[in-house]
Write an enzyme that holds these catalytic residues in place. Sequence first.
Site, PDB file in Angstrom:
ATOM      1  N   ASP A 206       0.903  -1.252   0.198  1.00 26.66           N
ATOM      2  CA  ASP A 206      -0.046  -0.106  -0.090  1.00 26.66           C
ATOM      3  C   ASP A 206       0.817   1.163  -0.074  1.00 26.66           C
ATOM      4  O   ASP A 206       2.152   1.029   0.477  1.00 26.66           O
ATOM      5  CB  ASP A 206      -0.867   0.121   1.281  1.00 26.66           C
ATOM      6  CG  ASP A 206      -2.216   0.890   0.994  1.00 26.66           C
ATOM      7  OD1 ASP A 206      -3.269   0.472   0.676  1.00 26.66           O
ATOM      8  OD2 ASP A 206      -2.086   2.159   1.295  1.00 26.66           O
ATOM      9  N   HIS A 208       0.233   3.636   1.970  1.00 28.68           N
ATOM     10  CA  HIS A 208       0.340   4.323   3.294  1.00 28.68           C
ATOM     11  C   HIS A 208       1.257   3.656   4.475  1.00 28.68           C
ATOM     12  O   HIS A 208       1.654   2.478   4.162  1.00 28.68           O
ATOM     13  CB  HIS A 208      -0.987   4.274   3.707  1.00 28.68           C
ATOM     14  CG  HIS A 208      -1.978   5.110   2.844  1.00 28.68           C
ATOM     15  ND1 HIS A 208      -2.758   4.501   1.688  1.00 28.68           N
ATOM     16  CD2 HIS A 208      -2.322   6.436   2.890  1.00 28.68           C
ATOM     17  CE1 HIS A 208      -3.339   5.310   1.145  1.00 28.68           C
ATOM     18  NE2 HIS A 208      -3.170   6.715   1.821  1.00 28.68           N
ATOM     19  N   SER A 300      -5.397  11.049   3.068  1.00 35.31           N
ATOM     20  CA  SER A 300      -5.854   9.650   3.514  1.00 35.31           C
ATOM     21  C   SER A 300      -4.850   9.228   4.646  1.00 35.31           C
ATOM     22  O   SER A 300      -5.241   8.205   5.392  1.00 35.31           O
ATOM     23  CB  SER A 300      -5.630   9.033   2.529  1.00 35.31           C
ATOM     24  OG  SER A 300      -4.564   9.113   1.751  1.00 35.31           O
TER      25      SER A 300
END
Length: 378
Positions: A206, A208, A300
């Site tokens: 990912d 993140h 995010s």
Amino acid sequence: MTQPPRPGSTPPLPKVARAVLVSVLVCCLIGLGTSVVALWQQRATFNLDSVWQGELTTTVDALLDEHTPLRSFAVTTWGITDYLLFRQGRDGVLVGEDGWLFSDEEFISPTSLKADATQNHLGFTCALEEVVRVADTLTAADVQLLIALLPAKARVYNHQLGRYNVPATLTPRYEQWRQSLLARNIPTPNLMTPLTTTSASFLRTDTHWTPTGAEAVATALYTYALNEGLWQAPEPSYVTTQQDSREYEGDLLAFLPLGIARSLGPAPDTLTLYQTQSGEASSLGLFDDLTVDITLVGTSYSANPAWHFEGWLEQAFQTDVVNVAAEGQGPLQPMLDYLTSSTFTENPPQLVIWEIPERYLPVQDPSGHASINPSGCP
């Protein structure tokens, strides 16, 4: 009586499973054949560099759109081939070592802090001016600003990049921005250390961070705020507890169209979920004003509850955090929206934490100058 298979041998597949396998292989071969034909038609335009740079995949996908009704099978076949032979995915992802995936956005420099593509004429100086304007607006309202400048995943895990390298022009970007902000008296701690010294601070599949990485940053922000006089140590009351763990398929896996061969790609991550609660009951009456101590603004990295950044901040600072971060808008737009909202104008907080990922920041101009109010900035 049926004899058991010999040690080390593989039991025969059931008839149904064999039929399904044969059907899938036939479809894959058809798709592969179509891919080869399409590629052969464009053979003169390719060389070894185009293979490594991913141009081959993009062109084949476009050709399949035009030439085959079995595109889904052909694309999956090509995706499998591209990944297994060349360790490549679609545009948007770079495949590193040991199942680590990286967003290609971390290897290019945007020309604006804004997510709006119509603002692409903005550069480093104009983007820096935008941040300074925000800081001035908060200062005028007697609100402290603390910037959480997040280094890129490719910077923190550069040892997992494999054959890729962060371009030399981007190597100094993180410190350039941090030093430029500090020079304008905008508190910006170095978050490279907590993220590089924390095990598993980013997800493999990912773009993140993990909750562990978010916790390390929250703790570092609190320590910095305490040392800089932006915050005073409160009485402890917030406690975080682990809730559950689950398999998590990161957003970068979508750029690996492996289909039925998904198991051949990187394994999903394991995501641990947390909950933060205060042990003190609220003493507010029905008509009492709510006092906001900290507001979190960002992308995010802050908005997605899976990373639990808001909760870690509440535990570190021992106070409620109002989260106005938003996904898919970049770091600037949520801040501009917040500053014009009644949430801010009617009840300004003591401290605003502004989370800004490095990958959204343009690089400094070649001259090295970063003057404020440059001509041409909106």
